[in-house]
Design a protein around this motif. Structure first.
Motif, PDB file in Angstrom:
ATOM      1  N   GLY A 214     -44.299 -33.361  -6.117  1.00 53.25           N
ATOM      2  CA  GLY A 214     -44.606 -32.721  -7.617  1.00 53.25           C
ATOM      3  C   GLY A 214     -45.952 -32.840  -8.352  1.00 53.25           C
ATOM      4  N   LYS A 215     -46.660 -33.391  -7.161  1.00 50.24           N
ATOM      5  CA  LYS A 215     -48.234 -33.072  -7.837  1.00 50.24           C
ATOM      6  C   LYS A 215     -48.952 -31.563  -7.500  1.00 50.24           C
ATOM      7  CE  LYS A 215     -53.094 -34.475  -5.843  1.00 50.24           C
ATOM      8  NZ  LYS A 215     -53.710 -35.121  -4.538  1.00 50.24           N
ATOM      9  N   GLY A 216     -48.300 -30.606  -7.170  1.00 51.54           N
ATOM     10  CA  GLY A 216     -48.564 -29.453  -6.465  1.00 51.54           C
ATOM     11  C   GLY A 216     -48.200 -28.875  -8.361  1.00 51.54           C
ATOM     12  N   VAL A 217     -46.657 -29.399  -8.721  1.00 49.66           N
ATOM     13  CA  VAL A 217     -45.863 -28.576  -9.547  1.00 49.66           C
ATOM     14  C   VAL A 217     -47.317 -29.156 -10.651  1.00 49.66           C
ATOM     15  CG1 VAL A 217     -44.362 -28.191 -11.014  1.00 49.66           C
ATOM     16  CG2 VAL A 217     -43.631 -28.513  -8.765  1.00 49.66           C
ATOM     17  N   GLY A 218     -47.683 -30.350 -10.953  1.00 51.78           N
ATOM     18  CA  GLY A 218     -48.442 -30.663 -12.021  1.00 51.78           C
ATOM     19  C   GLY A 218     -49.320 -29.679 -12.344  1.00 51.78           C
ATOM     20  N   GLU A 219     -50.402 -29.791 -10.776  1.00 54.96           N
ATOM     21  CA  GLU A 219     -51.785 -29.059 -10.791  1.00 54.96           C
ATOM     22  C   GLU A 219     -51.572 -28.006 -11.613  1.00 54.96           C
ATOM     23  OE1 GLU A 219     -53.314 -29.590  -7.000  1.00 54.96           O
ATOM     24  OE2 GLU A 219     -53.995 -31.912  -7.208  1.00 54.96           O
ATOM     25  N   GLY A 220     -50.465 -27.088 -10.606  1.00 57.90           N
ATOM     26  CA  GLY A 220     -50.060 -26.286 -11.328  1.00 57.90           C
ATOM     27  C   GLY A 220     -50.099 -25.077 -12.650  1.00 57.90           C
ATOM     28  N   ILE A 221     -49.378 -26.847 -13.532  1.00 60.49           N
ATOM     29  CA  ILE A 221     -49.058 -26.757 -14.512  1.00 60.49           C
ATOM     30  C   ILE A 221     -50.359 -26.686 -15.185  1.00 60.49           C
ATOM     31  CG2 ILE A 221     -48.030 -27.634 -16.899  1.00 60.49           C
ATOM     32  CD1 ILE A 221     -45.441 -28.170 -14.872  1.00 60.49           C
ATOM     33  N   ARG A 222     -50.642 -27.504 -14.940  1.00 63.84           N
ATOM     34  CA  ARG A 222     -52.166 -27.585 -15.560  1.00 63.84           C
ATOM     35  C   ARG A 222     -53.645 -26.502 -15.331  1.00 63.84           C
ATOM     36  NH1 ARG A 222     -53.176 -32.272 -12.118  1.00 63.84           N
ATOM     37  NH2 ARG A 222     -51.187 -33.510 -12.544  1.00 63.84           N
ATOM     38  N   GLY A 223     -53.246 -25.995 -14.387  1.00 61.18           N
ATOM     39  CA  GLY A 223     -54.248 -24.977 -14.032  1.00 61.18           C
ATOM     40  C   GLY A 223     -53.308 -23.612 -15.368  1.00 61.18           C
ATOM     41  N   PHE A 224     -52.497 -23.788 -15.399  1.00 59.64           N
ATOM     42  CA  PHE A 224     -52.113 -22.610 -15.819  1.00 59.64           C
ATOM     43  C   PHE A 224     -52.461 -22.324 -17.636  1.00 59.64           C
ATOM     44  CE2 PHE A 224     -48.430 -20.336 -18.887  1.00 59.64           C
ATOM     45  CZ  PHE A 224     -48.543 -19.494 -18.523  1.00 59.64           C
ATOM     46  N   LYS A 225     -52.467 -24.432 -18.355  1.00 61.65           N
ATOM     47  CA  LYS A 225     -52.652 -24.417 -19.780  1.00 61.65           C
ATOM     48  C   LYS A 225     -54.342 -24.346 -19.726  1.00 61.65           C
ATOM     49  CE  LYS A 225     -49.404 -27.755 -20.289  1.00 61.65           C
ATOM     50  NZ  LYS A 225     -49.161 -29.426 -20.755  1.00 61.65           N
ATOM     51  N   ALA A 226     -54.878 -24.344 -18.264  1.00 62.99           N
ATOM     52  CA  ALA A 226     -56.116 -24.414 -18.763  1.00 62.99           C
ATOM     53  C   ALA A 226     -57.017 -22.609 -18.774  1.00 62.99           C
ATOM     54  CB  ALA A 226     -56.969 -24.847 -17.456  1.00 62.99           C
ATOM     55  N   ALA A 227     -56.024 -21.518 -18.416  1.00 64.34           N
ATOM     56  CA  ALA A 227     -56.205 -21.025 -17.739  1.00 64.34           C
ATOM     57  C   ALA A 227     -55.760 -20.471 -19.830  1.00 64.34           C
ATOM     58  CB  ALA A 227     -55.306 -19.621 -16.686  1.00 64.34           C
ATOM     59  N   MET A 228     -55.109 -20.907 -20.194  1.00 68.85           N
ATOM     60  CA  MET A 228     -54.385 -20.029 -21.338  1.00 68.85           C
ATOM     61  C   MET A 228     -55.034 -20.821 -22.401  1.00 68.85           C
ATOM     62  SD  MET A 228     -51.593 -18.213 -20.617  1.00 68.85           S
ATOM     63  CE  MET A 228     -51.209 -17.436 -21.813  1.00 68.85           C
ATOM     64  N   ARG A 229     -56.743 -21.140 -22.590  1.00 66.28           N
ATOM     65  CA  ARG A 229     -56.914 -21.748 -23.194  1.00 66.28           C
ATOM     66  C   ARG A 229     -58.285 -20.599 -23.799  1.00 66.28           C
ATOM     67  NH1 ARG A 229     -58.178 -27.197 -20.389  1.00 66.28           N
ATOM     68  NH2 ARG A 229     -56.482 -28.533 -20.495  1.00 66.28           N
ATOM     69  N   PRO A 230     -58.277 -20.690 -25.112  1.00 63.89           N
ATOM     70  CA  PRO A 230     -59.439 -19.428 -25.308  1.00 63.89           C
ATOM     71  C   PRO A 230     -61.014 -19.185 -24.638  1.00 63.89           C
ATOM     72  CG  PRO A 230     -58.794 -20.988 -26.973  1.00 63.89           C
ATOM     73  CD  PRO A 230     -58.323 -21.380 -25.971  1.00 63.89           C
ATOM     74  N   ASP A 231     -61.398 -18.695 -24.282  1.00 63.07           N
ATOM     75  CA  ASP A 231     -62.648 -18.314 -23.847  1.00 63.07           C
ATOM     76  C   ASP A 231     -63.755 -19.329 -24.147  1.00 63.07           C
ATOM     77  OD1 ASP A 231     -61.704 -16.888 -22.058  1.00 63.07           O
ATOM     78  OD2 ASP A 231     -61.892 -14.900 -23.069  1.00 63.07           O
TER      79      ASP A 231
END
Length: 68
Positions: free
Chosen positions: A31-48
């Motif tokens: 669950g922790k790994g999935v949560g970190e993956g989702i957070r990383g994906f959201k961070a990558a989708m933010r504007p530059d």
């Protein structure tokens, strides 16, 4: 097709199967790994526009590390 997929009983069955497959010790790590993956994906989708602030603090740390 997916109308009744997320009913409470279905989610309990899915959780039970996951518990049997991965075990009670490995499930929180999963669950922790999935949560970190989702957070990383959201961070990558933010504007530059927000990213230079992070690189500025990293550059400041690098300068302090080289001086010390």
């Amino acid at each position: 097709m997916f109308e009744g997929l997320f009913q409470p009983m279905h989610l309990l069955v899915i959780f039970g199967i996951a518990l049997l497959v991965f075990g009670p010790k490995k499930l929180p790590e999963l669950g922790k790994g999935v949560g970190e993956g989702i957070r990383g994906f959201k961070a990558a989708m933010r504007p530059d526009e927000e990213k230079p602030a992070i690189t500025t603090t990293t550059a400041a740390r690098d300068q302090i590390a080289t001086k010390g």
